[in-house]
Write an enzyme that holds these catalytic residues in place. Sequence first.
Site, short mmCIF file in Angstrom:
data_model
loop_
_atom_site.label_atom_id
_atom_site.label_comp_id
_atom_site.label_asym_id
_atom_site.label_seq_id
_atom_site.Cartn_x
_atom_site.Cartn_y
_atom_site.Cartn_z
N ARG A 80 24.44 12.52 15.40
CA ARG A 80 25.03 11.83 16.69
C ARG A 80 25.97 12.27 17.33
O ARG A 80 26.82 12.98 16.41
CB ARG A 80 25.29 10.55 16.58
CG ARG A 80 24.31 9.22 16.22
CD ARG A 80 22.79 8.91 17.65
NE ARG A 80 21.98 8.16 17.13
CZ ARG A 80 21.46 8.67 16.90
NH1 ARG A 80 20.97 9.79 16.86
NH2 ARG A 80 19.88 7.88 16.73
N HIS A 99 17.67 16.21 22.78
CA HIS A 99 17.25 14.59 21.49
C HIS A 99 15.88 14.30 21.20
O HIS A 99 14.88 13.81 21.97
CB HIS A 99 17.75 13.43 22.44
CG HIS A 99 18.03 12.35 21.08
ND1 HIS A 99 18.78 11.27 21.08
CD2 HIS A 99 17.80 11.77 20.11
CE1 HIS A 99 19.04 10.26 19.95
NE2 HIS A 99 17.77 11.54 18.90
N GLU A 129 24.99 10.58 26.39
CA GLU A 129 23.77 10.72 26.92
C GLU A 129 22.85 9.83 27.45
O GLU A 129 22.81 9.30 27.66
CB GLU A 129 22.27 10.51 25.13
CG GLU A 129 22.48 11.46 24.45
CD GLU A 129 22.01 11.42 23.23
OE1 GLU A 129 22.12 12.22 22.30
OE2 GLU A 129 20.57 11.43 23.30
C1 DGY Z 1 17.00 8.14 15.44
O1 DGY Z 1 15.69 7.38 14.86
O2 DGY Z 1 17.88 7.39 15.29
C2 DGY Z 1 16.72 9.69 16.56
O3 DGY Z 1 18.11 9.30 17.13
C3 DGY Z 1 15.37 8.84 17.59
O4 DGY Z 1 15.28 9.72 18.82
#
Ligand code: DGY
Length: 318
Positions: free
Chosen positions: A237, A284, A266
């Site tokens: 993240r 992403h 984002e």
């Molecule tokens: C998640 O599942 O956390 C991913 O980042 C989604 O793409």
Amino acid sequence: MKKKIFVTRKLLKENEEKLKNLFDVTLNKDDKIYTSQEIISGSMNYDGILSSVTDSMDADTILKLSNSIKIIANGAVGFGNIDIQAARQKEITVTNTPDVLTDATADIQILLLLGASRKVYEGRIAAETQNWKWSWDFLLGKQMSNKRLGILGMGRIGRAVAKRAKAFNMEIHYHNRSKLSSDLEDGAIYHKDLKSLFEKSDFLSINCPATPDTKNLINRETLSYLKENTVVGNAARGDVVDDDAMVEALKNGTVFAYGLDVYNGEPKIHSEYLKLKNIFLLPHLGSATKRTRWDMAFRATKNLEDFFSGKKPKDQVN
Ligand code: DGY
């Protein structure tokens, strides 16, 4: 009577069909990203929400949701977009979708480390503009093979990254809230603190979840623990990294190159990341394979199904 589910984003066709068979669903045909206000008003008279990573379910939003909402099934493994405390206060069950995206995300993490270390961004531009010739010192990167990989967050995805990195003959080091059993460690070396992990790593793989504790965990101070020229990859993240501090480290050579798939706020991307050459950016894509997206939405659906049939959903996180 079928339970009513508010689905915030457009899903793949097969997933929407399955949901329609089980529930009375409202789908998002245009795939508009709803504002908090739209999520709140959309929740009226619904029993549950199937949310996505792009939905910001902060405390204010959660507390204003219709009292009829009993579950939020997040279609993602990460649930940093949902204020768990507020959900608890409102007695809303929250679920995520672990396991099914582990391989896809670990694959992308290796791509980020390779893309950054082997100057893929600059290489692509040189090739595209036909502005290159082979030479002994043309776009020399850093080799991943036989180096030390530091993994920050040795959960399912971190361990899947470690497994792949072993094919590169990398020595695996990790930091985690707690030391893993030797079975799960599978030869990886545990570091009780971040500093000791960072001092050892040639490559650093960020795989920890976004929580209040990990926000800006990679900051000016922690970056200063790194060796010169470390390669960093982030498929976890954006919130884990203080972008200004990272830009500084990319400019002063502490970080040789940074590969990232996830961003603070984002889809916005820090403007300096768009100017620097020692960076490898993806939008992403961690879980972006058809099989994985099917499985994520099926898993969120199963959590809804279990919940409304009176069972504890397998993936309940609160
Ligand atoms: C998640 O599942 O956390 C991913 O980042 C989604 O793409």
